[in-house]
Design an enzyme around this catalytic site. Sequence first.
Site, PDB file in Angstrom:
ATOM      1  N   SER A  65       0.083   7.216   8.458  1.00  0.00           N
ATOM      2  CA  SER A  65       1.423   6.643   8.323  1.00  0.00           C
ATOM      3  C   SER A  65       2.048   6.971   6.972  1.00  0.00           C
ATOM      4  O   SER A  65       3.278   7.047   6.856  1.00  0.00           O
ATOM      5  CB  SER A  65       1.391   5.125   8.546  1.00  0.00           C
ATOM      6  OG  SER A  65       0.407   4.529   7.722  1.00  0.00           O
ATOM      7  N   HIS A 127       2.238   3.477   2.198  1.00  0.00           N
ATOM      8  CA  HIS A 127       3.558   3.752   2.784  1.00  0.00           C
ATOM      9  C   HIS A 127       4.572   4.098   1.699  1.00  0.00           C
ATOM     10  O   HIS A 127       5.339   5.066   1.830  1.00  0.00           O
ATOM     11  CB  HIS A 127       4.043   2.535   3.577  1.00  0.00           C
ATOM     12  CG  HIS A 127       3.235   2.277   4.804  1.00  0.00           C
ATOM     13  ND1 HIS A 127       3.298   1.084   5.502  1.00  0.00           N
ATOM     14  CD2 HIS A 127       2.348   3.057   5.466  1.00  0.00           C
ATOM     15  CE1 HIS A 127       2.488   1.145   6.543  1.00  0.00           C
ATOM     16  NE2 HIS A 127       1.903   2.323   6.545  1.00  0.00           N
TER      17      HIS A 127
END
Length: 217
Positions: A65, A127
């Site tokens: 991610s 992230h």
Amino acid sequence: LLSPIMLHAGVIHLLGNVAVQMETGAFFEREWGSLVWLIIYLTSAIGSSVLSMIFMPQSVSVGSSGSVMGLFGAKLAEVACKYCEKLKTPDQYVAHKVRMEMCGGVFCSVVIVMLFSFIPFVDWAAHLGGLIAGFVVGMVLFALQLRSKLFMFFWGMFGILSCVIFYSTSLEYMYNQVEPVEELSDVCEYYRQYFEDYECNCQLERHNDSGDNQSGD
């Protein structure tokens, strides 16, 4: 720094990341080309891993991610680089409209992902690191595509300086200031702290068990 993006915490985690990459990631690859896409993807993976180790050294983090967030950051960089260019042809006008529409969708995706990043067991630092890395690397790559020499120089220098500052300071801090947590030397025991029914099937555990059996014999 790259191996975490090849690993995932379960089937749902894997399918979620693959779904985003098959849809948005594949679209960006067709738009940018495989080489540009791969450079952004891998450098974002490094950025996400570095920030994760700096801010969450006590945790094990896996998943792609961070690299996906890097693709989103690169798209924002592309829009920023090309926003000031003059639109001389109908094709350029259409391309500009498409980029602006995609920018809205990407921005919403970034906001949603960052909000979900504060759920327990989700690595917000990875992230954020991927997003920043994708943005600064994207600045360099997309500046080279600008028609205006002035804008190419301005955004290119901005991107290069940002890359140097981000990667040099974060890597220096990670290697010199971050101390590995002793608990992470045994991954199986680390997961047993959080999941009582966790069953370890890693090679290290099997090796230790076989060693214990041999010593017992």
